[in-house]
Design an enzyme around this catalytic site. Structure first.
Site, mmCIF file in Angstrom:
data_model
loop_
_atom_site.group_PDB
_atom_site.id
_atom_site.type_symbol
_atom_site.label_atom_id
_atom_site.label_comp_id
_atom_site.label_asym_id
_atom_site.label_seq_id
_atom_site.Cartn_x
_atom_site.Cartn_y
_atom_site.Cartn_z
ATOM 1 N N LEU A 293 36.278 -20.773 4.428
ATOM 2 C CA LEU A 293 37.629 -20.301 4.127
ATOM 3 C C LEU A 293 37.603 -19.135 3.142
ATOM 4 O O LEU A 293 38.418 -18.215 3.241
ATOM 5 C CB LEU A 293 38.471 -21.453 3.570
ATOM 6 C CG LEU A 293 39.921 -21.150 3.228
ATOM 7 C CD1 LEU A 293 40.710 -20.763 4.479
ATOM 8 C CD2 LEU A 293 40.568 -22.340 2.552
ATOM 9 N N THR B 35 34.557 -25.593 9.702
ATOM 10 C CA THR B 35 34.733 -24.798 8.496
ATOM 11 C C THR B 35 34.941 -25.696 7.287
ATOM 12 O O THR B 35 35.377 -26.833 7.407
ATOM 13 C CB THR B 35 35.909 -23.805 8.634
ATOM 14 O OG1 THR B 35 35.942 -22.953 7.482
ATOM 15 C CG2 THR B 35 37.241 -24.508 8.777
ATOM 16 N N CYS B 36 34.576 -25.143 6.133
ATOM 17 C CA CYS B 36 34.817 -25.774 4.844
ATOM 18 C C CYS B 36 35.224 -24.654 3.888
ATOM 19 O O CYS B 36 35.616 -23.586 4.342
ATOM 20 C CB CYS B 36 33.582 -26.535 4.359
ATOM 21 S SG CYS B 36 32.115 -25.502 4.179
ATOM 22 N N ARG B 37 35.125 -24.848 2.601
ATOM 23 C CA ARG B 37 35.563 -23.806 1.677
ATOM 24 C C ARG B 37 34.614 -22.611 1.671
ATOM 25 O O ARG B 37 35.034 -21.484 1.821
ATOM 26 C CB ARG B 37 35.707 -24.346 0.252
ATOM 27 C CG ARG B 37 36.278 -23.301 -0.716
ATOM 28 C CD ARG B 37 36.318 -23.762 -2.152
ATOM 29 N NE ARG B 37 35.039 -24.194 -2.669
ATOM 30 C CZ ARG B 37 34.064 -23.369 -3.070
ATOM 31 N NH1 ARG B 37 34.216 -22.077 -3.004
ATOM 32 N NH2 ARG B 37 32.941 -23.853 -3.537
#
Length: 178
Positions: free
Chosen positions: A94, A65-67
């Site tokens: 996120l 995951t990332c933003r």
């Protein structure tokens, strides 16, 4: 497998609640992670992933995951090369997790992420240069030009001097325990 599978926040939450916990790997920068992250996510910044980081965990299911999900998608091949038996990208990252109303660990004392600090600083300096050029002296437009040139240089080379300067500011160093 050349494309990373996608998993929605609801699907990931269901797996976590069922006890089928995948290895959740947050590939953002430490300053981003310090501000907020999904509980249980392990920080492994994309620029620091080593070929042996996950040797003992390759038999597990991994969720990266990332933003927003864009960073994960852009580097999918690199992440897949880590050798997990099954790998997913959190669809929407996120941002989507929070939009679904799912819990995050949030530290209000941590500074906003470095990229946003650069945007705020560069935008503020460019605006100040334009206002000063209009009201005080036209030569202040050089400040706006200098900031624009610096942003273009950062985009072309990947080196952002402003980010380097902001990273060593006391509020950022304190948040990362430096």
């Amino acid at each position: 497998m050349s494309q990373i599978n996608k998993i929605t926040p609801a699907e990931l939450q269901a797996r976590l609640q069922q006890g089928d916990a995948p290895l959740l790997i947050d590939i953002r920068e430490p300053s981003e992670y310090a501000r907020e992250h999904i509980q249980g996510a392990r920080l492994v910044p994309l620029n620091a992933i080593d070929s042996h980081d996950f040797d003992a965990e390759r038999n597990r299911v991994a969720v990266f995951t990332c933003r927003s999900g864009n960073r994960t998608a852009m580097h999918a091949a690199r992440l897949l090369a880590k050798g997990f038996k099954e790998a997913y990208a959190l669809q929407g990252g996120l941002d989507a997790w929070k939009a679904a109303g799912l819990p995050v660990h949030f530290n209000p004392k941590a500074p906003i992420d470095l990229q946003r600090q650069v945007q705020i600083t560069a935008g503020g300096l460019a605006l100040i240069g334009a206002v000063l050029a209009w009201f005080v002296d036209p030569r202040f437009i050089l400040l706006s030009g200098f900031i624009g040139a610096g942003l273009a240089f950062a985009g072309v080379t990947g080196f952002c001097g402003m980010a380097r300067v902001l990273a060593v500011m006391p509020w950022n160093r304190r948040a990362l325990g430096v």
